[in-house]
Design a protein around this motif. Structure first.
Motif, PDB file in Angstrom:
ATOM      1  N   GLY A 150      -1.777  -1.679  -8.852  1.00  0.00           N
ATOM      2  CA  GLY A 150      -2.359  -0.479  -8.243  1.00  0.00           C
ATOM      3  C   GLY A 150      -2.221  -0.484  -6.733  1.00  0.00           C
ATOM      4  O   GLY A 150      -2.229   0.587  -6.103  1.00  0.00           O
ATOM      5  N   ILE A 151      -2.098  -1.637  -6.114  1.00  0.00           N
ATOM      6  CA  ILE A 151      -1.877  -1.665  -4.658  1.00  0.00           C
ATOM      7  C   ILE A 151      -0.465  -2.175  -4.334  1.00  0.00           C
ATOM      8  O   ILE A 151      -0.185  -2.674  -3.242  1.00  0.00           O
ATOM      9  CB  ILE A 151      -2.937  -2.520  -3.928  1.00  0.00           C
ATOM     10  CG1 ILE A 151      -2.864  -3.987  -4.398  1.00  0.00           C
ATOM     11  CG2 ILE A 151      -4.324  -1.952  -4.117  1.00  0.00           C
ATOM     12  CD1 ILE A 151      -3.508  -4.956  -3.423  1.00  0.00           C
ATOM     13  N   LYS A 187       0.495   3.310  -3.037  1.00  0.00           N
ATOM     14  CA  LYS A 187      -0.759   3.958  -3.411  1.00  0.00           C
ATOM     15  C   LYS A 187      -0.624   5.458  -3.702  1.00  0.00           C
ATOM     16  O   LYS A 187      -1.210   5.948  -4.681  1.00  0.00           O
ATOM     17  CB  LYS A 187      -1.832   3.676  -2.351  1.00  0.00           C
ATOM     18  CG  LYS A 187      -2.342   2.235  -2.445  1.00  0.00           C
ATOM     19  CD  LYS A 187      -3.225   1.857  -1.287  1.00  0.00           C
ATOM     20  CE  LYS A 187      -3.686   0.405  -1.438  1.00  0.00           C
ATOM     21  NZ  LYS A 187      -4.302  -0.096  -0.198  1.00  0.00           N
ATOM     22  N   VAL A 233       0.389   5.822  -7.219  1.00  0.00           N
ATOM     23  CA  VAL A 233      -0.710   5.517  -8.139  1.00  0.00           C
ATOM     24  C   VAL A 233      -1.663   6.700  -8.188  1.00  0.00           C
ATOM     25  O   VAL A 233      -2.115   7.122  -9.263  1.00  0.00           O
ATOM     26  CB  VAL A 233      -1.420   4.224  -7.712  1.00  0.00           C
ATOM     27  CG1 VAL A 233      -2.613   3.935  -8.618  1.00  0.00           C
ATOM     28  CG2 VAL A 233      -0.451   3.060  -7.709  1.00  0.00           C
ATOM     29  N   ALA A 234      -1.900   7.239  -6.993  1.00  0.00           N
ATOM     30  CA  ALA A 234      -2.822   8.375  -6.924  1.00  0.00           C
ATOM     31  C   ALA A 234      -2.285   9.547  -7.746  1.00  0.00           C
ATOM     32  O   ALA A 234      -3.028  10.202  -8.487  1.00  0.00           O
ATOM     33  CB  ALA A 234      -3.021   8.796  -5.470  1.00  0.00           C
ATOM     34  N   SER A 249       0.802  -1.225   0.000  1.00  0.00           N
ATOM     35  CA  SER A 249       0.000   0.000   0.000  1.00  0.00           C
ATOM     36  C   SER A 249       0.834   1.273   0.000  1.00  0.00           C
ATOM     37  O   SER A 249       0.311   2.348  -0.270  1.00  0.00           O
ATOM     38  CB  SER A 249      -0.922   0.001   1.208  1.00  0.00           C
ATOM     39  OG  SER A 249      -1.765  -1.136   1.157  1.00  0.00           O
ATOM     40  N   TYR A 308     -10.482   1.344  -4.387  1.00  0.00           N
ATOM     41  CA  TYR A 308     -10.284   2.653  -4.997  1.00  0.00           C
ATOM     42  C   TYR A 308      -9.081   2.623  -5.939  1.00  0.00           C
ATOM     43  O   TYR A 308      -9.129   3.091  -7.074  1.00  0.00           O
ATOM     44  CB  TYR A 308     -10.088   3.695  -3.894  1.00  0.00           C
ATOM     45  CG  TYR A 308      -9.859   5.100  -4.416  1.00  0.00           C
ATOM     46  CD1 TYR A 308     -10.929   5.985  -4.614  1.00  0.00           C
ATOM     47  CD2 TYR A 308      -8.576   5.565  -4.719  1.00  0.00           C
ATOM     48  CE1 TYR A 308     -10.721   7.271  -5.072  1.00  0.00           C
ATOM     49  CE2 TYR A 308      -8.368   6.851  -5.181  1.00  0.00           C
ATOM     50  CZ  TYR A 308      -9.443   7.701  -5.353  1.00  0.00           C
ATOM     51  OH  TYR A 308      -9.215   8.975  -5.824  1.00  0.00           O
ATOM     52  N   PHE A 309      -7.994   1.991  -5.459  1.00  0.00           N
ATOM     53  CA  PHE A 309      -6.770   2.007  -6.270  1.00  0.00           C
ATOM     54  C   PHE A 309      -6.788   0.952  -7.371  1.00  0.00           C
ATOM     55  O   PHE A 309      -6.164   1.131  -8.406  1.00  0.00           O
ATOM     56  CB  PHE A 309      -5.532   1.882  -5.368  1.00  0.00           C
ATOM     57  CG  PHE A 309      -5.303   3.132  -4.568  1.00  0.00           C
ATOM     58  CD1 PHE A 309      -4.702   4.243  -5.144  1.00  0.00           C
ATOM     59  CD2 PHE A 309      -5.737   3.225  -3.256  1.00  0.00           C
ATOM     60  CE1 PHE A 309      -4.514   5.409  -4.415  1.00  0.00           C
ATOM     61  CE2 PHE A 309      -5.553   4.396  -2.537  1.00  0.00           C
ATOM     62  CZ  PHE A 309      -4.943   5.492  -3.104  1.00  0.00           C
TER      63      PHE A 309
END
Lengths: 385, 649
Positions: free
Chosen positions: B454-455, B338, B341-342, B335, B394-395
């Motif tokens: 994504g995670i 993240k 990714v964001a 994580s 979300y991710f």
């Protein structure tokens, strides 16, 4: 004058004085000068101190000097009488050294007798000279024409040559052979016989080379091309030449020879001592030493010629030849003209056995000079009328 | 009368025919021939001598001089390595050793035998001595034993008469006063091998060492210095008689590191027995203040030679003591990935910070169900909440829509999966996978690969140092590069100023959104890392947890409801990660922590990171020119007994 001579002859003690007086003191002076050169050089080889070389050498020379003068007093009659026992003793020592001797550097052999290092091969040379002279004195000149009379003395020479070769010491064996040959020649060996004997020599040389030891062969090959192995077998020759060359005309100065002082010179106090002289005193000094050696050699030869008895002549010639061959082999060796072989420079090099035997030789030489007019052997009988 | 006649007679030098003395004439003639030969031979020798001494004299004199003068090179002392306050981390110490001059003893093997009765030699020593003996000239000394103690030297001196050719000599050895504390960073030195010597002749000098790991290796040339030389008069065996001329060399440079030794020690203490690594960085300029990888090893063992058993022990250890996990350990970031990714999502324009995604606890894509870590889901979350709760769905969704190439590009900008400029050898770059990379390895890139990326799972792999760099860049918006070397011979480089580092070019509002999400993780209610809250007045920090699975969790196991990773064998537990920076409002320090198989980032890594950050803030090394007194610093560490009040979840 006459009275005084007669007095000296009458009284044994006076006769001894007269004999002492008749020693060639000029020759003794030459010997002392050469030994002095040796002392001075050994002082430098020891790093500018009398120890470890110069002082012991001087002590040995003093002993040698006494020995020489004592031997010089011995009459030829006595010398002839002791020639055979001395020769036998030398052969015994040579055999003994083969079996129980100590070996140094693969070639020199010595025996420890009473705490002294004795090199029988040095002593054998003097003994051989005496033995040969006694033999040739016994057989007259007339008998020299008969080869049969030459066979026993040939064995007298061959025996020590073979024993020394077995040690193995090629250099000394060559010198012994050389002494023998020169005495045969001087004693009157016929020319036809000499020619006959020389014919097979090339073949013998070939045969001998095949039977040389590896280290002896290495010496011959490196002699032919010393640069082939500059740090191995050729090292001694190259370093010796460098030291000689760096001396120049006037030398680097006493105690300042870089190669000798820095130990680049191998065996600088023994076999290669001449290099040190040449480096520190230059060509001038080295040539002077060669001149001194030549004077001693020619002086001895003149004494031989002057002697009125066959025995004395041959002894003097043999001793002089010995001294000459010594110098020749050693000097050629340090100049890289012949393969290296453990032969010291007489009187100069450090070493007791060589020194005492050279002095013993000079004692015999001086004895022939002192008794130069004594009629002895074949001519003695005729003169005793 | 007779006397007189005899004299006259004898004065005739050559009686041709003398009846009384036959053969005398022949003798005289032949003796004269001999004399001529003798004079000729000695004359010839005198002539030959003239040639050698006078004609070729110059040549031989030159040879004599080159015989005499030996030029030797002097090994320069190796530069010291110090920390940011000048505390020595690698130093030179005298090393007494026993040498054998083979030519000075007549019986080499006997001397060695006698030596070994005084100072024991093992088989390795003997083999080495025999090898050197074969390869070296006889006047080059062979090392028998080094690192002699006073007592051993005394024993050798006492027995000197029976040990001809043995001499005692002093060299230098490299000492690492901090031992295991900095082993991975400083590295160690070893004698040069033949390839090293072929590259640099300087290394052929006795006593020269080559850096084999860490800063010792990366800064080897600077530490080495340049050789001086000395011309000496030597004798035939190479012994020095006098010194003629000396040119001093340049000692190696003193390398000042960015490390704060005291902080390093505190970080190590905090980690304790865990297999972990932690990096503390000045996030404004990339100075690495502490970098710890546990377990460690004793670097001094390398200078004297590592035993075989020790080596086996090290290399078979699953906790890999020889590897600096901070730069050579690669882990899925989980994580902690993240925020990157964001940022990719925000920069793509497809997402705004306020866009919401509904999280029912899973996401179904193409027949595959991707679970959120929370079985019940997080409901409707925006970016802030997604970071705060670490919502996986979300991710997943963001990654699916943004695509792997954009994520990889942003991750690389943050330093993840890139080769960093750290002054350490043997670093790994990790990997941010892309479809292109996958195809290059002849595999098909699935949509699912993007979603797990994504995670921070799947093929994504990063190092702890990259995580710290990523955090620093996130906190400051500058493309700082981590570095360990701060000063050379006391002169600071330009890297120390923040303005040296270029802007990342990411919009400030997006960075601010990420930072506030990370603030929420630690400080807001229901954040994932309440245990990371600082107990210091007026200072807050922002962070992100990460738990990286090392094994796929099967559906059966997950649905059994009994799944608890803490019950797994150690080597199957997830890695625990945490990244953070502080103070939140004016970022100064960034910390990354990876605990191998630590289970969860929130429970294992977050408290550790908090403690490390507390230590760092209390020491505040970037604002001090001298290290704070140790006793005061520990006395003032309050967080140990005042844990932050846990917010009820």
């Amino acid at each position: 004058m006459k009275f005084h001579k007669r007095l000296l002859r009458a009284e044994p003690s006076f006769r001894l004085l007269s004999k002492l007086w008749s020693i060639s003191w000029l020759y003794v002076l030459l010997i002392c000068t050469l030994a002095g050169v040796g002392y001075v050089t050994l002082y430098s080889a020891g790093g500018g101190t009398p120890y470890p070389f110069a002082a012991p050498q001087a002590a040995r020379f003093a002993v040698g000097l006494v020995l020489m003068i004592t031997v010089a007093m011995l009459p030829p009659k006595m010398l002839v009488r002791i020639a055979a026992p001395l020769y036998v003793l030398s052969i015994i020592l040579l055999v003994a050294v083969l079996h129980m001797g100590h070996v140094g550097k693969g070639a020199e052999r010595w025996l420890m007798i009473g705490g002294l290092q004795v090199q029988p091969s040095e002593y054998a040379k003097v003994a051989l000279v005496l033995a040969l002279a006694a033999w040739f004195n016994r057989i007259s000149y007339a008998r020299m024409g008969n080869p049969l009379w030459l066979i026993p003395p040939a064995f007298l020479v061959l025996l020590p040559v073979v024993l020394v070769l077995k040690e193995p010491n090629l250099g000394t064996a060559v010198i012994i052979g050389g002494i023998g040959a020169s005495m045969f020649f001087a004693a009157g060996m016929r020319l036809w016989l000499i020619t006959l004997l020389l014919l097979p020599v090339p073949y013998l040389a070939k045969f001998a080379y095949a039977h040389l030891h590896d280290y002896q062969r290495a010496r011959i090959t490196t002699f032919l091309n010393p640069e082939s192995d500059p740090l191995g077998a050729g090292y001694n020759i190259i370093q010796s030449k460098i030291a000689l060359g760096s001396g120049g005309m006037w030398g680097q100065g006493y105690l300042h020879g870089s190669q000798g002082q820095l130990n680049f010179l191998p065996e600088k106090q023994t076999d290669f001592i001449f290099t040190m002289i040449a480096e520190e005193w230059g060509y001038v000094g080295a040539a002077t030493v060669i001149g001194l050696l030549l004077l001693l050699i020619l002086g001895g030869m003149l004494m031989a010629i002057r002697s009125r008895n066959r025995f004395g002549r041959l002894v003097a010639l043999g001793i002089s030849m010995n001294f000459f061959l010594y110098c020749l082999v050693n000097l050629s060796m340090v100049m890289g003209a012949i393969p290296v072989g453990g032969v010291p420079l007489p009187l100069v090099s450090y070493g007791g056995s060589a020194m005492l035997n050279v002095m013993l030789g000079f004692g015999l030489l001086l004895s022939t000079w002192v008794h130069r007019d004594s009629h002895f052997g074949e001519s003695e009988n005729q003169d005793q009328t | 009368m007779r006397l007189r006649r005899r004299r006259r007679e004898s004065s005739r030098l050559m009686p041709i025919k003398n009846q009384k003395d036959p053969g005398r004439g022949v003798f005289t003639r032949r003796a004269l021939l001999f004399m001529a030969i003798q004079a000729g031979a000695l004359g010839e020798l005198a002539h030959k001598l003239y040639q050698l001494q006078i004609k070729d004299g110059d040549r031989y004199a030159r040879m004599a001089a080159s015989n005499r003068v030996s030029k030797r090179y002097l090994a320069p002392p190796r530069g010291r390595i110090v920390d940011r306050y000048g505390v020595a981390l690698a130093n030179n110490k005298e090393n007494w050793r026993a040498l054998l001059m083979p030519e000075e003893t007549t019986d080499v093997s006997g001397t060695i035998e006698r030596f070994s009765t005084i100072i024991p030699l093992d088989d390795r020593d003997r083999a080495r001595i025999a090898r050197e003996m074969r390869h070296q000239r006889r006047f080059i000394p062979v090392m028998l034993r080094d690192f002699l103690s006073w007592e051993e030297m005394a024993r050798i001196e006492l027995n000197a008469p029976s040990l001809p050719g043995v001499l005692i000599d002093v060299g230098t050895r490299r000492v690492y006063p901090e031992g295991e504390l900095l082993a991975h960073l400083i590295g160690y030195v070893a004698p040069p091998n033949e390839r090293d010597v072929a590259r640099s002749a300087l290394l052929a000098l006795p006593g020269m060492r080559v850096g084999r790991a860490g800063v010792e290796q990366s800064q080897d040339e600077k530490l080495r210095g340049t050789a001086g030389s000395v011309e000496m008069e030597v004798n035939s065996v190479g012994r020095v008689m006098s010194e003629l001329n000396r040119v001093e060399g340049m000692p190696g440079a003193e390398i000042g590191l960015t490390i704060d030794r005291g902080l390093q020690q505190k970080v190590l203490n905090r980690i304790g027995e865990q297999t972990a690594s932690a990096v503390v960085m000045d996030c404004r300029n990339g100075e690495v203040l502490a970098m710890v990888s546990t377990p460690s090893f004793d670097p001094s063992l390398f200078d004297s030679g590592v035993s075989h058993a020790q080596w086996i022990e090290w290399t078979n250890n699953e906790r890999t003591p020889l590897i600096n996990k901070a730069v050579a350990g690669v882990y899925p970031p989980g994580s902690t990935f993240k925020p990157a990714v964001a940022m990719a999502g925000l920069q793509s324009g497809l997402f705004s910070p306020t866009d919401r995604v509904f999280c029912p606890g899973h996401l179904d894509v193409g027949g595959t169900r991707f679970h959120c870590w929370s079985r019940w889901g997080h409901g409707s979350v925006d970016l802030h909440l997604a970071l705060k709760y670490s919502c996986d769905v979300y991710f997943y969704e963001m990654a699916r829509r943004v695509g792997m190439d954009r994520i990889a590009e942003t991750a690389h900008q943050f330093g993840l999966g890139t080769a960093l400029d750290i002054e350490l050898p043997h670093t790994r770059t990790g990997l941010i996978p892309t479809p292109t990379w996958r195809q290059a390895h002849h595999h098909h890139w699935n949509g699912g690969d993007t979603i797990v990326s994504g995670i921070g799972q799947g093929f994504v792999q990063v190092t702890p140092l990259q995580l710290a760099t990523y955090t620093s860049r996130l906190a400051t918006g500058r493309a700082v590069q981590p570095h360990l070397v701060r000063a050379m011979n006391g002169d600071l480089g330009p890297e120390a100023t923040p303005e040296h580092w270029p802007e990342l070019g990411m919009p400030d509002k997006y960075l601010a959104a990420l930072r506030s999400g990370m603030f929420a993780v630690v400080n807001e209610q229901h954040g994932t890392a309440p245990k990371a809250r600082l107990g210091l007045p007026g200072i807050t920090m922002a962070g992100k947890t990460g738990s990286a699975q090392v094994r796929r969790v099967s559906r059966a196991l997950r649905e059994s409801g009994h799944f608890n990773s803490a019950n797994l064998p150690w080597e199957y537990r997830p890695h625990a990660l945490f990244i953070c920076f502080a103070p939140y409002d004016a970022p100064r320090y960034a910390v990354s922590v990876v605990i191998e198989h630590g289970n969860t980032g929130a429970d294992a890594a977050a408290p550790l990171a908090r403690d490390i950050m507390t230590d760092t803030l209390l020491r505040d090394p970037v604002n001090h020119l001298t290290p704070p007194p140790e006793s005061v610093a520990t006395a003032e560490t309050p967080e140990a007994d005042t844990p932050p009040a846990d917010t009820p979840e």
